[in-house]
Every structure is written in C-alpha cells, then in structure tokens.
Design a protein around this motif. Sequence first.
Motif, PDB file in Angstrom:
ATOM      1  N   LEU A   4       0.835  -1.260   0.202  1.00  0.00           N
ATOM      2  CA  LEU A   4      -0.102  -0.011  -0.148  1.00  0.00           C
ATOM      3  C   LEU A   4       0.856   1.403   0.018  1.00  0.00           C
ATOM      4  CD1 LEU A   4      -2.668  -1.171   2.527  1.00  0.00           C
ATOM      5  CD2 LEU A   4      -2.724  -1.399   0.154  1.00  0.00           C
ATOM      6  N   GLY A   5       2.101   1.165   0.236  1.00  0.00           N
ATOM      7  CA  GLY A   5       3.033   2.480   0.252  1.00  0.00           C
ATOM      8  C   GLY A   5       4.238   1.945   1.099  1.00  0.00           C
ATOM      9  N   GLU A   6       5.293   2.883   1.089  1.00  0.00           N
ATOM     10  CA  GLU A   6       6.409   2.806   1.756  1.00  0.00           C
ATOM     11  C   GLU A   6       6.263   3.032   3.204  1.00  0.00           C
ATOM     12  OE1 GLU A   6      11.164   3.710   0.858  1.00  0.00           O
ATOM     13  OE2 GLU A   6       9.697   5.156   0.087  1.00  0.00           O
ATOM     14  N   LEU A   7       7.025   2.200   4.001  1.00  0.00           N
ATOM     15  CA  LEU A   7       6.664   2.316   5.552  1.00  0.00           C
ATOM     16  C   LEU A   7       7.932   2.532   6.246  1.00  0.00           C
ATOM     17  CD1 LEU A   7       5.383   1.641   8.241  1.00  0.00           C
ATOM     18  CD2 LEU A   7       5.700  -1.147   7.965  1.00  0.00           C
ATOM     19  N   VAL A   8       7.989   3.291   7.171  1.00  0.00           N
ATOM     20  CA  VAL A   8       9.305   3.362   8.128  1.00  0.00           C
ATOM     21  C   VAL A   8       8.761   3.452   9.540  1.00  0.00           C
ATOM     22  CG1 VAL A   8       8.709   6.197   8.071  1.00  0.00           C
ATOM     23  CG2 VAL A   8      11.168   5.007   8.768  1.00  0.00           C
ATOM     24  N   PHE A   9       9.651   2.576  10.347  1.00  0.00           N
ATOM     25  CA  PHE A   9       9.559   2.427  11.705  1.00  0.00           C
ATOM     26  C   PHE A   9      10.502   3.517  12.076  1.00  0.00           C
ATOM     27  CE2 PHE A   9       8.203  -2.105  10.432  1.00  0.00           C
ATOM     28  CZ  PHE A   9       7.371  -2.054  11.103  1.00  0.00           C
ATOM     29  N   THR A  10       9.960   4.063  13.535  1.00  0.00           N
ATOM     30  CA  THR A  10      10.839   5.039  14.087  1.00  0.00           C
ATOM     31  C   THR A  10      11.023   5.040  15.677  1.00  0.00           C
ATOM     32  OG1 THR A  10       8.953   6.721  14.692  1.00  0.00           O
ATOM     33  CG2 THR A  10      10.294   6.850  12.233  1.00  0.00           C
ATOM     34  N   SER A  11      11.737   5.735  16.222  1.00  0.00           N
ATOM     35  CA  SER A  11      11.453   5.513  17.632  1.00  0.00           C
ATOM     36  C   SER A  11      10.926   6.674  18.093  1.00  0.00           C
ATOM     37  CB  SER A  11      13.262   5.650  18.179  1.00  0.00           C
ATOM     38  OG  SER A  11      13.873   6.686  17.659  1.00  0.00           O
ATOM     39  N   ALA A  12      10.109   7.608  17.364  1.00  0.00           N
ATOM     40  CA  ALA A  12       9.671   8.947  17.643  1.00  0.00           C
ATOM     41  C   ALA A  12       8.379   8.696  18.339  1.00  0.00           C
ATOM     42  CB  ALA A  12       9.626   9.681  16.438  1.00  0.00           C
ATOM     43  N   ALA A  13       8.271   8.856  19.692  1.00  0.00           N
ATOM     44  CA  ALA A  13       6.946   8.566  20.081  1.00  0.00           C
ATOM     45  C   ALA A  13       6.227   9.884  20.478  1.00  0.00           C
ATOM     46  CB  ALA A  13       7.042   7.917  21.756  1.00  0.00           C
ATOM     47  N   THR A  14       6.801  10.873  20.174  1.00  0.00           N
ATOM     48  CA  THR A  14       6.032  12.344  20.267  1.00  0.00           C
ATOM     49  C   THR A  14       6.287  13.161  18.782  1.00  0.00           C
ATOM     50  OG1 THR A  14       8.222  13.589  20.759  1.00  0.00           O
ATOM     51  CG2 THR A  14       6.655  12.537  22.482  1.00  0.00           C
ATOM     52  N   PHE A  15       5.448  14.071  18.622  1.00  0.00           N
ATOM     53  CA  PHE A  15       5.691  14.757  17.301  1.00  0.00           C
ATOM     54  C   PHE A  15       6.912  15.563  17.301  1.00  0.00           C
ATOM     55  CE2 PHE A  15       1.338  13.149  16.395  1.00  0.00           C
ATOM     56  CZ  PHE A  15       1.388  13.040  15.007  1.00  0.00           C
ATOM     57  N   VAL A  16       7.443  16.109  18.457  1.00  0.00           N
ATOM     58  CA  VAL A  16       8.898  16.961  18.216  1.00  0.00           C
ATOM     59  C   VAL A  16       9.673  15.979  17.791  1.00  0.00           C
ATOM     60  CG1 VAL A  16      10.412  17.953  19.890  1.00  0.00           C
ATOM     61  CG2 VAL A  16       7.839  18.389  20.210  1.00  0.00           C
TER      62      VAL A  16
END
Length: 372
Positions: free
Chosen positions: A259-271
Amino acid sequence: MIQAIHTANISGVIALAGGGSQALADLLKQPGASSTILEAIVPYSGSAMVNFLGRAPDQSCSALTARQMAMQAWQRARQLSSKQADTLFGLGLTAALATQPQRKGSDRCYIALQTLTETLELAIDFTLPDSAQLRQQQENLCTEQTLGLLGHLIGRETSDQQSKDRSDQYQRSFSSTAGKPDWQSVLLGKQSSTLEVAGPSLIFPGAFDPIHKGHMEMKRIAEQHTAMNALFEISVFNVDKPPLDYWEMQKRHASLTDLGELVFTSAATFVEKAAIFPEATFIVGADTIKRIANITYYQQDPQHRDRAINELVRRGARFLVFGRFNEGHFNTLEDLDLPVILQAICEQVPESRFRDDVSSTLIRQDQHKGPA
C-alpha cells in the motif's frame, strides 16, 4: 534443563500473571538462579498490570498481553543489567487455569519470550474440562513449556514426544519472529528510523492496527493535495504502551507493504518525529491535534506544551487535519480550541471532501467479539 539455563550466558526478567508460578519456583530453587533471573514481577491485580504495562490490556489473558509483558520485562532487564543486550531476555506469562466456579471459555496459557533478535510466542489451550484436569496438572504443563522456551533460547530443544503423548490434554502452537537488523537498531536506540528522508516529506503517522479504507482515503487526498507520496510511519515506542515487538512489526509491515512505503521510528512524540523528518507535512486526525494541544501530555504545564509547539514550528512541521468521528460527533479542526501558534501550522480537510466513521479501535473490538 534448569542447570543448563543457569550456566548459560543469559539473564532476564520474568513477569507472571494468573498462573505459571511453578516455573519461577523451579528456576529459583536450583543453584545459579541469581545469574539467570534479574527480577521476577507478578502483576496479578488489574491495577498492578496497568502499572506494569502502562495501560490496561485489551484482554488480561491473551497472546498480545503475554508479548507486551515480555517486551516490558526485556526493557526492564536492559535497565537492571550492564550485560550486552543480546544476552538478555524478557519472559511474559499470562494464564487462565482451572478454577471454581468454572469460567466461560477455555483454560489457556500464553508464554512469550523477547530478546534482541526475536519474539517467541507459545499458546496452550487445555482441551480437557476442569473436572477432568486438575489445576496442578495445568501448572505442570505451563512449567514444562516455559522451561522449554528458555531451552530454545540456549539451543537446548526439548523432545516433542511428551507433547505428543499428552496431545489429548492440550493444544499447543508456537511462533518465532526474527527482528530485522534495522528494527533491532531502532529498538536499541542506535538509530531513530529505518529510512532516511531528505527534504520536505509527507508523513502519515499511526498504528495502523489494522489499516482500513479511511486511512487509504486520507492518504489519497493528502497526496493529491501536496503532490507528494505519503510515507507510513509507525513508532516502535509509545508514551503509554510497551514498545512494539517483532511479531507486531512484522504484522504491520505485511499489511502495508503493498500500500505504500513504511518506516519504523523511535519517535513517540511529534517533536521527535519533526526532528527525524524536518519540513514534513503530517497527515493526522482531529483527535491527534487535540492531544498535541492537551497539557495533560506535558505534566500539566502550558509553558512546556508551548515550547514543544514552538519546536515543531522551528522544524518546519505542518499538519493536514482530517475530521474524526468521536462520541457521536464528527469533530473537525474548527471544533477545537487550539493555541494560536498550533492553529497556524494546521490545515483542515473539509468534511465535504472526507468523512469516515470507521476506526481501527472499533475494528479490533469487533474482532475480539467474534462472529455473532
């Protein structure tokens, strides 16, 4: 088996709830237990489980809860030990064993083991009715399977013969999900995302558990509006949940890959997201923008919130806001009381262009109910 576990170069935290305590007792009474068990936790009451996991589980006895317990235990092991992360484990066990009066549904046990490299999950469904199978027999089987799972960790596989001999007493299923190297790096904090993005971008953050037609319509409209391809973003970490394990990551990856490109991050907040993706436009629901403005998430400190919003502005973040159905009302950006500085970086998608009253939460609730 226990002696082999204690002499192996592994240490971990064990979390138990609802049964399975015999496995812990058997491990502790053998010499060498202090080198293997860093801590044992028994979040037996509902409030204790909330305190341990950070939130109430959807179901107290389930494979998901066992995996979340194992992940939280592994994180705790990393805090308690200075050993290499690849020698640590977290074990979670939650069981609903024979009791009086008899419960609705089957007696069952879920055991999960989390390590740096894999998520292991074992489910036991006891097939004999309570009257025919004593609780102690079930405890013995849980213990046997728990020790067998730890044996798998050190390369000491148990024979399947005992399981075959007692196949009329329980049904057993086992799965192992390996963590990809970049997933491991994100979980360890060695990298903030599994994909580097340069320049302005269109980011669609969420859990996508599961993804549904509303998500895809939001993605289509946002791509059309910005003339950019959207990137699905899933944070491995969450402010009020245990980190995602590899089983969950693999499930989300499989559901989104076409369905599209996916990235996993460690970013729990929008900052944190804005730091990874500067000058990004984020696709969000009105409920998400409401949370960004809510001082509850900033230790009840409006100045803390305003500093966070100023950081979003500094990073060039913008929000494309879609209406969200909640508590009988379709809420849009216009319904929200937002700080002026946050309002300035938000753009509303009108209800005439998008409205979808489906949510992943409702879909999961229907899945738990099963067929009528």
